[in-house]
Design a protein around this motif. Structure first.
Motif, PDB file in Angstrom:
ATOM      1  N   THR A 114       0.833  -1.195   0.000  1.00  0.00           N
ATOM      2  CA  THR A 114       0.000   0.000   0.000  1.00  0.00           C
ATOM      3  C   THR A 114       0.871   1.249   0.000  1.00  0.00           C
ATOM      4  N   THR A 115       0.253   2.352  -0.316  1.00  0.00           N
ATOM      5  CA  THR A 115       0.990   3.617  -0.299  1.00  0.00           C
ATOM      6  C   THR A 115       1.495   3.912   1.103  1.00  0.00           C
ATOM      7  N   THR A 116       0.679   3.627   2.116  1.00  0.00           N
ATOM      8  CA  THR A 116       1.092   3.871   3.497  1.00  0.00           C
ATOM      9  C   THR A 116       2.312   3.026   3.840  1.00  0.00           C
ATOM     10  N   ALA A 117       2.298   1.753   3.450  1.00  0.00           N
ATOM     11  CA  ALA A 117       3.439   0.872   3.735  1.00  0.00           C
ATOM     12  C   ALA A 117       4.691   1.376   3.032  1.00  0.00           C
ATOM     13  N   ALA A 118       4.522   1.822   1.798  1.00  0.00           N
ATOM     14  CA  ALA A 118       5.682   2.345   1.061  1.00  0.00           C
ATOM     15  C   ALA A 118       6.219   3.592   1.751  1.00  0.00           C
ATOM     16  N   THR A 119       5.325   4.457   2.204  1.00  0.00           N
ATOM     17  CA  THR A 119       5.747   5.666   2.893  1.00  0.00           C
ATOM     18  C   THR A 119       6.470   5.318   4.188  1.00  0.00           C
ATOM     19  N   ASP A 120       5.931   4.364   4.957  1.00  0.00           N
ATOM     20  CA  ASP A 120       6.573   3.941   6.207  1.00  0.00           C
ATOM     21  C   ASP A 120       7.963   3.390   5.936  1.00  0.00           C
ATOM     22  N   ALA A 121       8.100   2.574   4.896  1.00  0.00           N
ATOM     23  CA  ALA A 121       9.398   1.988   4.567  1.00  0.00           C
ATOM     24  C   ALA A 121      10.383   3.078   4.164  1.00  0.00           C
ATOM     25  N   ASP A 122       9.899   4.057   3.376  1.00  0.00           N
ATOM     26  CA  ASP A 122      10.774   5.155   2.966  1.00  0.00           C
ATOM     27  C   ASP A 122      11.245   5.946   4.184  1.00  0.00           C
ATOM     28  N   ALA A 131       8.572  -7.553   5.964  1.00  0.00           N
ATOM     29  CA  ALA A 131       8.904  -8.734   6.768  1.00  0.00           C
ATOM     30  C   ALA A 131       8.800  -8.405   8.258  1.00  0.00           C
ATOM     31  N   LEU A 132       9.263  -7.224   8.659  1.00  0.00           N
ATOM     32  CA  LEU A 132       9.144  -6.819  10.060  1.00  0.00           C
ATOM     33  C   LEU A 132       7.678  -6.789  10.474  1.00  0.00           C
ATOM     34  N   ARG A 133       6.834  -6.208   9.644  1.00  0.00           N
ATOM     35  CA  ARG A 133       5.399  -6.145   9.963  1.00  0.00           C
ATOM     36  C   ARG A 133       4.803  -7.542  10.014  1.00  0.00           C
ATOM     37  N   ASP A 134       5.162  -8.386   9.047  1.00  0.00           N
ATOM     38  CA  ASP A 134       4.630  -9.753   9.006  1.00  0.00           C
ATOM     39  C   ASP A 134       5.012 -10.550  10.245  1.00  0.00           C
ATOM     40  N   LEU A 135       6.171 -10.256  10.812  1.00  0.00           N
ATOM     41  CA  LEU A 135       6.657 -10.959  12.002  1.00  0.00           C
ATOM     42  C   LEU A 135       6.181 -10.298  13.303  1.00  0.00           C
ATOM     43  N   ASP A 185       6.846  -4.523  14.138  1.00  0.00           N
ATOM     44  CA  ASP A 185       6.631  -3.168  13.613  1.00  0.00           C
ATOM     45  C   ASP A 185       7.487  -2.121  14.340  1.00  0.00           C
ATOM     46  N   GLU A 186       7.674  -2.302  15.660  1.00  0.00           N
ATOM     47  CA  GLU A 186       8.429  -1.308  16.435  1.00  0.00           C
ATOM     48  C   GLU A 186       9.883  -1.212  15.982  1.00  0.00           C
ATOM     49  N   LEU A 187      10.403  -2.256  15.364  1.00  0.00           N
ATOM     50  CA  LEU A 187      11.789  -2.214  14.886  1.00  0.00           C
ATOM     51  C   LEU A 187      11.970  -1.260  13.713  1.00  0.00           C
ATOM     52  N   GLU A 188      10.901  -1.035  12.960  1.00  0.00           N
ATOM     53  CA  GLU A 188      11.007  -0.101  11.834  1.00  0.00           C
ATOM     54  C   GLU A 188      11.485   1.271  12.298  1.00  0.00           C
ATOM     55  N   GLY A 189      11.012   1.692  13.451  1.00  0.00           N
ATOM     56  CA  GLY A 189      11.409   2.984  13.994  1.00  0.00           C
ATOM     57  C   GLY A 189      12.836   2.999  14.531  1.00  0.00           C
ATOM     58  N   ARG A 190      13.440   1.821  14.682  1.00  0.00           N
ATOM     59  CA  ARG A 190      14.812   1.741  15.198  1.00  0.00           C
ATOM     60  C   ARG A 190      15.839   1.528  14.090  1.00  0.00           C
ATOM     61  N   GLY A 199      23.864  -5.383   1.861  1.00  0.00           N
ATOM     62  CA  GLY A 199      22.586  -4.951   2.419  1.00  0.00           C
ATOM     63  C   GLY A 199      21.676  -6.106   2.788  1.00  0.00           C
ATOM     64  N   VAL A 200      22.190  -7.337   2.740  1.00  0.00           N
ATOM     65  CA  VAL A 200      21.365  -8.524   2.996  1.00  0.00           C
ATOM     66  C   VAL A 200      21.010  -8.609   4.482  1.00  0.00           C
ATOM     67  N   PRO A 201      19.717  -8.570   4.796  1.00  0.00           N
ATOM     68  CA  PRO A 201      19.303  -8.713   6.193  1.00  0.00           C
ATOM     69  C   PRO A 201      19.263 -10.200   6.587  1.00  0.00           C
ATOM     70  N   PRO A 202      19.108 -10.496   7.864  1.00  0.00           N
ATOM     71  CA  PRO A 202      19.090 -11.893   8.299  1.00  0.00           C
ATOM     72  C   PRO A 202      17.777 -12.621   8.006  1.00  0.00           C
ATOM     73  N   PHE A 203      16.734 -11.891   7.664  1.00  0.00           N
ATOM     74  CA  PHE A 203      15.444 -12.503   7.306  1.00  0.00           C
ATOM     75  C   PHE A 203      14.693 -11.552   6.386  1.00  0.00           C
ATOM     76  N   GLY A 204      13.543 -11.996   5.866  1.00  0.00           N
ATOM     77  CA  GLY A 204      12.792 -11.177   4.914  1.00  0.00           C
ATOM     78  C   GLY A 204      13.286 -11.359   3.496  1.00  0.00           C
TER      79      GLY A 204
END
Length: 171
Positions: A2-10, A21-25, A28-33, A113-118
């Motif tokens: 969604t546009t909101t998800a894209a904006t949050d990721a940006d 992947a963070l949201r699916d798991l 969500d709070e990790l996105e802010g960190r 840039g490879v993360p450990p999951f997602g």
């Protein structure tokens, strides 16, 4: 997405696939960190310098090919992977570093840039016990400019990893 998800990721700086992947798991709070740096943090040394942490607090996500099948190895930033120990752990005939195109095809991310999951595809994950030496480690958030913090046991768990000893020993 969604546009909101894209904006949050940006806003977080995390790669959109990793942010999802963070949201699916339920993380969500990790996105802010997620921390984004103006200079690339492709190597563990670059990431540690940017964060002001010990090199061993960086979690490297490395793709190897075990008999041609991709496998993810999570290793602390101060250590090297002993491919012979990985070979024995997997019961493989041959283990080599995966080529850049295999890394991108398997994970959906570029080297550095490879993360450990997602990841794009599900792979076997080996996590070296050396990661457990810290309360928090930092790993790539899907781009060469972003990292995120997480307790090592949680990181290994979310990656679906098996704890092993595959660190190269110095004599």
């Amino acid at each position: 997405m969604t546009t909101t998800a894209a904006t949050d990721a940006d806003r977080s700086g995390a790669h959109p696939r990793f942010a999802q992947a963070l949201r699916d798991l339920g993380l969500d709070e990790l996105e802010g960190r997620v921390r984004r740096f103006p200079e690339a943090t492709r190597t563990a040394a670059e990431a540690a310098a940017a964060l002001g942490c010990e090199l061993s607090q960086i979690c490297k996500s490395l793709i190897f090919a075990a008999d041609g099948v991709p496998v993810l190895v999570l290793m602390d930033g101060a250590s090297r992977v002993d491919v012979e120990l990985v070979r024995r752990e997997l019961g493989a005939e041959k283990v080599t570093r995966a080529r850049a195109e295999v890394v991108r095809e398997t994970t959906g991310y570029a080297i550095g840039g490879v993360p450990p999951f997602g990841h794009r595809t599900r792979t076997r994950v080996l996590a070296d016990r050396s990661l457990l030496a810290h309360d928090v480690v930092w790993a790539a958030a899907g781009t060469p400019y972003t990292v995120f913090p997480m307790a090592p046991r949680d990181l290994v768990s979310h990656a679906g990893g098996t704890l092993v000893d595959v660190r190269e020993r110095t004599s």
